[in-house]
Scaffold this motif. Structure first.
Motif, PDB file in Angstrom:
ATOM      1  N   TRP A  59       0.846  -1.204   0.000  1.00  0.00           N
ATOM      2  CA  TRP A  59       0.000   0.000   0.000  1.00  0.00           C
ATOM      3  C   TRP A  59       0.874   1.244   0.000  1.00  0.00           C
ATOM      4  O   TRP A  59       0.618   2.211  -0.718  1.00  0.00           O
ATOM      5  CB  TRP A  59      -0.891  -0.034   1.227  1.00  0.00           C
ATOM      6  CG  TRP A  59      -2.033   0.944   1.255  1.00  0.00           C
ATOM      7  CD1 TRP A  59      -3.343   0.680   0.987  1.00  0.00           C
ATOM      8  CD2 TRP A  59      -1.968   2.341   1.601  1.00  0.00           C
ATOM      9  NE1 TRP A  59      -4.099   1.817   1.153  1.00  0.00           N
ATOM     10  CE2 TRP A  59      -3.292   2.848   1.524  1.00  0.00           C
ATOM     11  CE3 TRP A  59      -0.950   3.201   1.966  1.00  0.00           C
ATOM     12  CZ2 TRP A  59      -3.591   4.187   1.791  1.00  0.00           C
ATOM     13  CZ3 TRP A  59      -1.240   4.533   2.224  1.00  0.00           C
ATOM     14  CH2 TRP A  59      -2.550   5.011   2.139  1.00  0.00           C
ATOM     15  N   ALA A  73       2.373   5.138  -2.561  1.00  0.00           N
ATOM     16  CA  ALA A  73       1.620   6.223  -1.930  1.00  0.00           C
ATOM     17  C   ALA A  73       2.459   7.491  -1.843  1.00  0.00           C
ATOM     18  O   ALA A  73       3.689   7.470  -1.973  1.00  0.00           O
ATOM     19  CB  ALA A  73       1.162   5.797  -0.536  1.00  0.00           C
ATOM     20  N   PRO A 109      -2.957   6.762  -1.487  1.00  0.00           N
ATOM     21  CA  PRO A 109      -2.419   5.559  -2.130  1.00  0.00           C
ATOM     22  C   PRO A 109      -2.372   5.711  -3.646  1.00  0.00           C
ATOM     23  O   PRO A 109      -3.035   6.585  -4.226  1.00  0.00           O
ATOM     24  CB  PRO A 109      -3.408   4.469  -1.707  1.00  0.00           C
ATOM     25  CG  PRO A 109      -4.697   5.215  -1.506  1.00  0.00           C
ATOM     26  CD  PRO A 109      -4.320   6.565  -0.972  1.00  0.00           C
TER      27      PRO A 109
END
Length: 295
Positions: free
Chosen positions: A180, A184, A238
């Protein structure tokens, strides 16, 4: 015997000791509660006893009340449990006791055992993170501050020097945090003018790490500053356009209101409209923000 003390004890409100667990649950132990029976005199404990949480400012009937059964404990007090699995929406909750249909009565704060909340590190999970911190109000009543977030970006060490803000943090409640975080970015969003957004890269702690860091040049937030106080909210965004951004906050400890406790120096920054200063602060919701203001 002091008559004033006798009077104070006679009308002292019931109080509750609170114990927190590492999962985000709370146990309440209620003492000094004198119930009123049908004839107006004291009544015995019964199945109708409840600890009542009322969400401050919420409309009645919209999930604004949570009732927890009170049961006798071994030490003679009454006990109620608020496990982390019970959904408690974000906000401030005032704590009461009630017997049957009688009007709920506010509880006074007793002793709090919040050791399990200090430097809390939740385990791997994608379920919402529950945080409840009991605290005394300015009127001497017991209330709870509640957060419920998934994902959650916990702000850690903040360093303010050389005109820059360096932020470290940990991402919780996502399935694969390192993936994730890999694409990001950090964002600072101007509250007064939402079209003004600063974006910067993240540094991830490692291939399997949920830790992240970034550095924000404070002078860049002052480029469009026109005077007065201006707030910028900090987020993680993200790479997946369908995934929601995550607000940075500090909630994994035992401090319910950080705004006046965790303070940081403001740095002088150059601005087109005069001398300015900028520095981080925590909002009333313990979210992380940056304030730009006149020097």
């Amino acid at each position: 015997m002091n008559e004033d003390l006798d009077t104070a004890d006679e009308f002292a409100p019931p109080r509750a000791d609170c114990m927190a667990d590492s999962a985000g649950g709370l146990t309440f132990h209620v003492s000094d509660w004198v119930r009123s029976g049908p004839g107006g005199g004291p009544d015995e404990a019964g199945s109708a006893d409840a600890l009542v949480l009322v969400r401050r400012g919420a409309d009645p009937g919209s999930g604004s009340e949570v009732r927890l059964p009170l049961e006798p404990a071994e030490d003679g007090r009454l006990q109620a449990a608020l496990p982390s699995t019970v959904s408690l929406p974000e906000g401030r909750w005032d704590v009461h006791v009630a017997h049957g249909e009688a009007e709920p009565q506010r509880l006074a704060p007793g002793l709090n055992d919040l050791r399990s909340l200090v430097d809390r590190r939740p385990g791997p999970s994608t379920s919402p993170l529950s945080v409840r911190i009991p605290y005394p109000t300015k009127h001497g009543n017991l209330s709870l501050r509640s957060w419920r977030r998934a994902p959650h970006a916990e702000a850690g060490e903040l360093r303010v020097e050389g005109g820059r803000l360096a932020v470290r943090g940990v991402l919780y409640r996502v399935e694969r945090p390192s993936e994730w975080l890999a694409g990001a970015v950090a964002e600072a969003r101007c509250r007064r003018e939402p079209s003004r957004v600063w974006t910067g890269p993240l540094t991830v702690g490692g291939a399997q790490s949920a830790e992240f860091s970034f550095t924000l040049p404070l002078a860049e937030l002052a480029e469009g500053w026109t005077g007065g106080e201006e707030a910028w909210d900090l987020w993680l965004r993200p790479a997946d356009p369908d995934a929601a951004p995550v607000r940075l906050a500090r909630i994994l400890d035992d401090v319910p209101d950080k705004k006046d406790i965790f303070t940081y120096p403001a740095q002088p920054v150059a601005a087109p409209h005069g001398a300015a200063k900028a520095g981080p602060y925590y909002t009333t919701n313990n979210d992380l923000a940056v304030r730009v203001d006149s020097a």
